[in-house]
Scaffold this active site. Sequence first.
Site: not given
Length: 402
Positions: A233, A236, A256, A284, A301, A354
Amino acid sequence: MELIHRNLLIGIHDALQETFFEKNKYADKVIERLLKAHRKWGSQDRAVVSEIFYNIIRWKKRLEYYMGEGVKPSNVYKLILTYLLWSKSRYKKFEEFDGIKIGDVLKKLEKNTVPNKAIEHSVPEWLASTLEKELGEKWEQEMAALNQQAPTVLRANTLKTTAKSLVQELKQEDVESFTVQGYPSAVQLEEKKNVFLTSAFKEGLFEVQDASSQRIGELLDVKEGMRVVDACAGAGGKTLHLAALMQNKGQIIALDIYEWKLAELKRRAKRAGAHNIETRMISDNKVIKRLHEKADRLLIDAPCSGLGVLKRNPDSKWKIDQDFIDRIKTEQQQILSDYSKMLKKGGKMIYATCSILPSENSQQVAIFLANTPGFTLLKEEHIMPSEGYDGFYMALIERDSA
């Protein structure tokens, strides 16, 4: 009127020194700190400083060719002067330019030719070679697009407003903008402005998010009441878009590996009025295991080379190398393999980057599907920088229900 005064020149010099020669210093943060430290600079001065700073980073290799030497801490003023000459900008003969020999620079500029494609497009030799190998002849067209300045695109927060209403709100604050066809929540600025000072931003009416990035939330096909996991994330941007698409109904679990990014996400969610987001740090493997087969929708992502967003992060092409890309590809495979287990049978997930390299994108999905039975590719989108916005890849994958 002269283009820049001495204060601005010194600011650009110091910011370039920091970006090129200090470890873990990134251009966007460096320029942000510089502009914060000089609040008295007017909007025109700030725009000039940002433009020159980013253009010098963007065109570093080409400027080094004109200079006849690589950039060092001792020759940053020569680098700036070379850029001013190449871009035909007006400037004063500042004392910082005293003693800089520019005869050879002027000769090369008069010739108006460069010896190879890497210098022409201002990329490291290894990157020119990688792009050509992966994209073929198209690489030059994409690199030319990546050397342009990125437009500023906002995502209207549909929990509070619409794209059309946001255009009107911004107009009242002297920010000219327009809606973007084919992107339901996107609003593009006519020219760069500090939108973070607007009351529209403070009230949570928008986030800065490129149009290509907004496609990911749309493609994931989230519905109100679902349980959605955003597995990487970060701060965000996409999580908040998903919350808006779900109208705050259902649950989003934002994961994350960095606690500070999740803290920023919480702050942004509060401003946006997004109440259905729960953050969990991946400390973990148990965090992932607890979510096995629990997600109706999953967004991965993935960490990537970032080569699709060089318009806005031009310094990254000088900070990465082929070894980094090879390492990140191994990480992408691991993440796809581990995180996909969080998806319920019959659920859908997106793998996105990206990057514009097929080896980070469609090839990774092909490896995953070959090694992981029970998943089907529904759709992929390759958005290239030459189309106008950031370069992105996204693959919509379904987990078979049987």
